[in-house]
Design a protein around this motif. Structure first.
Motif, PDB file in Angstrom:
ATOM      1  N   MET A 155      16.116  -4.034  -9.668  1.00 56.68           N
ATOM      2  CA  MET A 155      14.673  -4.262  -9.722  1.00 56.68           C
ATOM      3  C   MET A 155      13.951  -3.118  -9.031  1.00 56.68           C
ATOM      4  SD  MET A 155      14.168  -8.347  -9.061  1.00 56.68           S
ATOM      5  CE  MET A 155      14.931  -8.275  -7.449  1.00 56.68           C
ATOM      6  N   SER A 156      12.739  -2.893  -9.481  1.00 58.66           N
ATOM      7  CA  SER A 156      11.924  -1.851  -8.877  1.00 58.66           C
ATOM      8  C   SER A 156      11.476  -2.289  -7.477  1.00 58.66           C
ATOM      9  CB  SER A 156      10.702  -1.572  -9.757  1.00 58.66           C
ATOM     10  OG  SER A 156       9.859  -2.715  -9.773  1.00 58.66           O
ATOM     11  N   PRO A 157      11.075  -1.362  -6.627  1.00 57.86           N
ATOM     12  CA  PRO A 157      10.597  -1.735  -5.286  1.00 57.86           C
ATOM     13  C   PRO A 157       9.426  -2.712  -5.316  1.00 57.86           C
ATOM     14  CG  PRO A 157      11.017   0.618  -5.404  1.00 57.86           C
ATOM     15  CD  PRO A 157      11.174   0.094  -6.799  1.00 57.86           C
ATOM     16  N   PHE A 158       8.529  -2.587  -6.307  1.00 54.15           N
ATOM     17  CA  PHE A 158       7.403  -3.526  -6.403  1.00 54.15           C
ATOM     18  C   PHE A 158       7.892  -4.935  -6.717  1.00 54.15           C
ATOM     19  CE2 PHE A 158       4.596  -5.722  -9.474  1.00 54.15           C
ATOM     20  CZ  PHE A 158       3.616  -6.128  -8.584  1.00 54.15           C
ATOM     21  N   GLU A 159       8.868  -5.048  -7.643  1.00 57.54           N
ATOM     22  CA  GLU A 159       9.386  -6.378  -7.984  1.00 57.54           C
ATOM     23  C   GLU A 159      10.080  -7.019  -6.789  1.00 57.54           C
ATOM     24  OE1 GLU A 159      10.242  -5.633 -12.755  1.00 57.54           O
ATOM     25  OE2 GLU A 159      11.832  -5.325 -11.268  1.00 57.54           O
ATOM     26  N   VAL A 160      10.815  -6.215  -6.028  1.00 58.61           N
ATOM     27  CA  VAL A 160      11.463  -6.749  -4.824  1.00 58.61           C
ATOM     28  C   VAL A 160      10.417  -7.237  -3.832  1.00 58.61           C
ATOM     29  CG1 VAL A 160      12.912  -6.157  -2.853  1.00 58.61           C
ATOM     30  CG2 VAL A 160      13.491  -5.294  -5.130  1.00 58.61           C
ATOM     31  N   LEU A 161       9.378  -6.467  -3.638  1.00 56.35           N
ATOM     32  CA  LEU A 161       8.336  -6.837  -2.694  1.00 56.35           C
ATOM     33  C   LEU A 161       7.523  -8.029  -3.190  1.00 56.35           C
ATOM     34  CD1 LEU A 161       7.326  -5.916   0.025  1.00 56.35           C
ATOM     35  CD2 LEU A 161       5.707  -4.394  -1.122  1.00 56.35           C
ATOM     36  N   ARG A 162       7.311  -8.101  -4.496  1.00 54.27           N
ATOM     37  CA  ARG A 162       6.601  -9.250  -5.064  1.00 54.27           C
ATOM     38  C   ARG A 162       7.387 -10.531  -4.853  1.00 54.27           C
ATOM     39  NH1 ARG A 162       5.271  -8.767 -11.288  1.00 54.27           N
ATOM     40  NH2 ARG A 162       7.560  -8.751 -11.338  1.00 54.27           N
ATOM     41  N   ASN A 163       8.705 -10.488  -5.078  1.00 57.20           N
ATOM     42  CA  ASN A 163       9.534 -11.665  -4.829  1.00 57.20           C
ATOM     43  C   ASN A 163       9.528 -12.046  -3.351  1.00 57.20           C
ATOM     44  OD1 ASN A 163      10.170 -11.788  -7.514  1.00 57.20           O
ATOM     45  ND2 ASN A 163      12.174 -10.811  -7.309  1.00 57.20           N
ATOM     46  N   GLU A 164       9.497 -11.035  -2.494  1.00 57.26           N
ATOM     47  CA  GLU A 164       9.437 -11.312  -1.056  1.00 57.26           C
ATOM     48  C   GLU A 164       8.134 -12.016  -0.686  1.00 57.26           C
ATOM     49  OE1 GLU A 164       9.570  -8.849   3.192  1.00 57.26           O
ATOM     50  OE2 GLU A 164      10.027  -7.832   1.294  1.00 57.26           O
ATOM     51  N   ALA A 165       7.029 -11.599  -1.295  1.00 57.53           N
ATOM     52  CA  ALA A 165       5.737 -12.238  -1.023  1.00 57.53           C
ATOM     53  C   ALA A 165       5.715 -13.679  -1.520  1.00 57.53           C
ATOM     54  CB  ALA A 165       4.614 -11.432  -1.679  1.00 57.53           C
ATOM     55  N   VAL A 166       6.279 -13.920  -2.715  1.00 58.46           N
ATOM     56  CA  VAL A 166       6.323 -15.285  -3.252  1.00 58.46           C
ATOM     57  C   VAL A 166       7.216 -16.171  -2.390  1.00 58.46           C
ATOM     58  CG1 VAL A 166       6.994 -16.677  -5.246  1.00 58.46           C
ATOM     59  CG2 VAL A 166       5.791 -14.516  -5.599  1.00 58.46           C
ATOM     60  N   GLU A 167       8.336 -15.643  -1.923  1.00 58.02           N
ATOM     61  CA  GLU A 167       9.208 -16.410  -1.030  1.00 58.02           C
ATOM     62  C   GLU A 167       8.529 -16.706   0.299  1.00 58.02           C
ATOM     63  OE1 GLU A 167      12.759 -14.177  -0.670  1.00 58.02           O
ATOM     64  OE2 GLU A 167      13.425 -14.524  -2.740  1.00 58.02           O
ATOM     65  N   LYS A 193       0.818  -1.211   0.000  1.00 55.80           N
ATOM     66  CA  LYS A 193       0.000   0.000   0.000  1.00 55.80           C
ATOM     67  C   LYS A 193       0.855   1.265   0.000  1.00 55.80           C
ATOM     68  CE  LYS A 193      -3.897  -2.193   2.368  1.00 55.80           C
ATOM     69  NZ  LYS A 193      -4.715  -2.250   3.614  1.00 55.80           N
ATOM     70  N   GLN A 194       2.049   1.163   0.585  1.00 58.32           N
ATOM     71  CA  GLN A 194       2.912   2.338   0.692  1.00 58.32           C
ATOM     72  C   GLN A 194       3.702   2.627  -0.592  1.00 58.32           C
ATOM     73  OE1 GLN A 194       5.355   1.546   4.093  1.00 58.32           O
ATOM     74  NE2 GLN A 194       3.647   1.634   5.559  1.00 58.32           N
ATOM     75  N   LEU A 195       3.687   1.667  -1.497  1.00 56.57           N
ATOM     76  CA  LEU A 195       4.428   1.884  -2.749  1.00 56.57           C
ATOM     77  C   LEU A 195       3.771   2.967  -3.593  1.00 56.57           C
ATOM     78  CD1 LEU A 195       5.334  -1.734  -3.934  1.00 56.57           C
ATOM     79  CD2 LEU A 195       6.873   0.015  -3.084  1.00 56.57           C
ATOM     80  N   ASN A 196       4.616   3.740  -4.234  1.00 53.75           N
ATOM     81  CA  ASN A 196       4.122   4.757  -5.159  1.00 53.75           C
ATOM     82  C   ASN A 196       4.260   4.205  -6.578  1.00 53.75           C
ATOM     83  OD1 ASN A 196       3.345   7.012  -6.515  1.00 53.75           O
ATOM     84  ND2 ASN A 196       4.993   8.331  -5.744  1.00 53.75           N
TER      85      ASN A 196
END
Length: 726
Positions: free
Chosen positions: A560-572, A512-515
């Motif tokens: 990687m963009s912040p969203f891609e980093v966070l997406r990988n974190e969620a998948v992990e 939610k905090q991502l721009n």
């Protein structure tokens, strides 16, 4: 003159139209548990646990059936009330022609064994809230028009109904015997109209003394007459057409309504009825819930829950699902298969006394006998657990019963915790992967459950493919799926699941905090634009080569963009949950206590092979009749065997065409030898008529079972339909 006889007359009484209630043949489960089962000392406890779970399955499925059918049944009730109200208030002609019969076409699907429950619930609801006049019909009892009329009148009027032929025969018998006439109702719709008018007059007279509104009086005075055709496809079209034509003539005197139970398609009505007949019906279509959705709900409520202690392993589950998908689509039969597995588990597994809730299992564990503790030591899962321990620990578990109980108490707690964490994580993984392209882990949750029961799901190629696809999801789609996972984890009362829910909430807060506008970092943009600006200046070949190399390296080093980093974190995070909680149940010690694994037994009982059973019975009658005189060796049949067994044995010795006279001679020789008589004592060539009749009956039975058939090649021969010899 005085007589010693009780009566000098013969009285004839017709049987009641009501169906005789069949006595319920209930299996004595308690004796089944106590007689011939292993671990008889705990049979009483296992019987009580099995009975409790059996009743729980029954009540849960009945409540679930009512809940799933609620929408369709409410719609049908609303339809019948609307049609009845329209007729009473005189708006019938404005909405439909007076000769049209309101008809509800109820499409139930091909799961025919489940239809009885639906129609039973519908009939009860109609009788309670709409009308007491409801008649349910099946095609097998309505072969002709008079049979159909008779069944309708019997079930609506609750009286004996006679057609003209039966009535004349009864009168002749009664006149001959001198007995008084037995009153019965004539088989016609006119009799039904007279009965209905008398019923409505009685209700109006009884209600005239009570103070209530006129609408309430009308509602009770003229209730509709509902006729339910359970299996429309099986009815004779000609019989159905004639019945509808007759009913349309009496519609002004009798408020009729039809309900058609359709298994295939609504076009069945147009196929069975010509336009001249179908135009007499005002049809409204109702679609019930599909059987696959019903099965998913049943599995979700009875199997994919930690509150139900009894479990099925992967092979048994696969057998039950395969029978459902490839044979009958019947959820009712699936539940029967589940009950069969439950019964067999508690009968064949002495340690099933521990298959209960956690607190009860702890109590039962302390009451185990020395024999039960030895059985625990022999379990394959416990042996694997034993090999992982140190030598001193192994010796203590093998010799000390008290210490074994303490360890088993911890293992049972671990098994219950495993189930408490397994199902929420399974639902989360299904939520994330059920919408992926090509459904790598299955579209239904039962498919994913079967994969997890058989192996480590994270080691499969399908799982790796699903994880790659999850790393390509868009932001909105991924956030929506993670929110659904949070809804699954939130109500679970488990420490690990609570921690997982907290971590998932933190991930959602980060999303939610991502721009969305700041996907590229400024430093990366400068690295990409600065070399391009340098290219506009005047430069030599060496400088150009250096600039191009810098551009290439900057593209490779792109972060990687912040969203891609966070997406990988969620998948992990999801991958960690799967690896921690979705291991197969066979890897857990003492899993045999709760899991039933004999798929061969379930398949043998539910997916029987009648042809093989019939051939085995005819070839070895001793296995079924248990008569010592039928014992034989080398696959031969005793001459004292039943006639059909002898005829079957003799027909195996013949070729493709069998001469009936030779077959009869051979049969007579065998039967006469069994009786100790000469087959032809007079030498006249005549055969005993009784033996001849017995042979004809045996041959007819073999023809009915499909072993032989008549042939046109030779009049005195039959063709054999089986292969091989004896």
């Amino acid at each position: 003159m005085a007589t010693s006889s009780f009566s000098r007359g013969c009285f004839v009484f017709k049987p009641s139209a009501k169906k005789k209630k069949k006595k319920k043949t209930t299996v004595d489960l308690e004796s089944y548990f106590t007689d011939g089962c292993e671990g008889a000392e705990s049979s009483e406890t296992r019987f009580k646990l099995c009975l409790d779970l059996w009743n729980k399955i029954k009540t849960e499925t009945e409540d679930l059936q009512d809940e799933l059918n609620r929408n369709i049944l409410d719609s049908l009730l609303q339809f019948t009330r609307k049609c009845s109200s329209t007729r009473r208030h005189g708006n019938w002609a404005s909405q439909m022609r007076a000769s049209e019969i309101p008809t509800a076409a109820l499409v139930l699907g091909v799961n025919v064994p489940d239809h009885d429950i639906t129609f039973q619930s519908l009939s009860e609801l109609l009788r309670c809230s709409v009308t007491p006049h409801v008649a349910s019909l099946q095609a097998k009892e309505c072969g002709a028009l008079k049979h159909l009329m008779k069944r309708v009148l019997e079930r609506l009027m609750d009286a004996v109904v006679d057609d003209e032929e039966e009535e004349e025969e009864e009168k002749e018998e009664v006149q001959h015997s001198g007995a008084p006439l037995h009153k019965s109702v004539h088989c016609s719709l006119r009799a039904l109209c007279d009965w209905y008018s008398s019923k409505t007059k009685k209700s109006s007279c009884s209600s005239s003394g009570k103070k209530r509104s006129s609408s309430a009086v009308d509602e009770h005075q003229q209730p509709p007459v509902v006729i339910i055709f359970k299996d429309l496809e099986a009815f004779n079209p000609k019989v159905l057409q004639d019945f509808i034509l007759i009913c349309s003539r009496y519609l002004d005197r009798l408020p009729l309504m039809f309900i058609f139970g359709i298994a295939t398609s609504p076009s069945t009505v147009q196929r069975m009825l010509p336009h001249s007949v179908s135009s007499l019906l005002c049809i409204e279509l109702f679609q019930s819930l599909s059987c696959t959705q019903h099965l998913t709900t049943v599995i979700d409520k009875l199997i994919l829950t930690h509150s139900f202690p009894f479990k099925l392993n992967g092979k048994v589950m696969q057998v039950l699902v395969s029978i459902f998908l490839y044979h009958d689509f019947s959820v009712r039969n699936f539940i029967k298969g589940l009950q069969l597995a439950l019964l067999e588990h508690f009968h064949s597994q002495p340690l099933s006394s521990l298959c209960c809730r956690k607190k009860e299992a702890q109590i039962q564990l302390q009451q185990l006998s020395a024999g039960d503790l030895d059985r625990i030591r022999q379990l394959p899962s416990f042996n694997r657990f034993l090999k992982e321990q140190e030598q001193q620990e192994q010796d203590n578990l093998q010799t000390d019963d008290t210490y074994l109980k303490e360890v088993c108490q911890k293992l049972l707690k671990g098994l219950h915790k495993y189930h408490k964490n397994y199902y929420p994580v399974l639902r989360c993984l299904h939520t994330l992967t059920s919408s992926l392209p090509r459904y790598p882990l299955g579209k239904q949750i039962r498919e994913l459950h079967l994969i997890c029961l058989e192996k480590n799901v994270w080691e499969s190629e399908e799982y790796q493919s699903a994880m790659k696809l999850l790393k390509m999801l868009a932001k909105d789609e991924l956030i929506s799926l993670l929110q659904k996972c949070a809804e699954v984890l939130q109500p679970v009362k488990s420490k690990k699941m609570k921690n997982a829910f907290v971590q998932l909430e933190e991930l959602l807060d980060k999303f939610k905090q991502l721009n969305a506008a700041a996907e590229l970092a400024p430093s990366v943009e400068e690295k990409l634009t600065c070399p391009v600006k340098n290219l506009q200046k005047k430069t030599d070949l060496f400088q150009l080569q250096k600039t191009l190399l810098e551009m290439n390296e900057s593209r490779r080093a792109k972060r990687m963009s912040p969203f891609e980093v966070l997406r990988n974190e969620a998948v992990e995070f999801v991958d960690g949950l799967v690896k921690n909680h979705l291991s197969p149940p066979e890897s857990k010690p003492l899993y045999e206590v709760c899991y039933y694994s004999s798929s061969a037994t379930v398949r043998r009982h539910l997916n029987a092979t009648p042809r093989t059973s019939i051939q085995a019975a005819l070839s070895s009658p001793y296995c079924y009749i248990q008569n010592d005189s039928l014992k034989s060796e080398d696959g031969s049949v005793s001459n004292a065997a039943p006639d059909i067994c002898i005829a079957h044995k003799l027909h195996l010795e013949c070729g493709r065409l069998i001469n009936l006279y030779d077959w009869l001679e051979a049969y007579s020789t065998v039967v006469s030898a069994a009786e100790g008589n000469d087959p032809d004592p007079d030498g006249s060539g005549k055969m005993d008529e009784v033996k001849h009749a017995r042979f004809i009956r045996a041959v007819s039975e073999l023809e009915f079972l499909g072993f032989i058939k008549a042939t046109k090649k030779k009049t005195d021969h039959v063709a054999r339909l089986t292969w091989g010899g004896c």
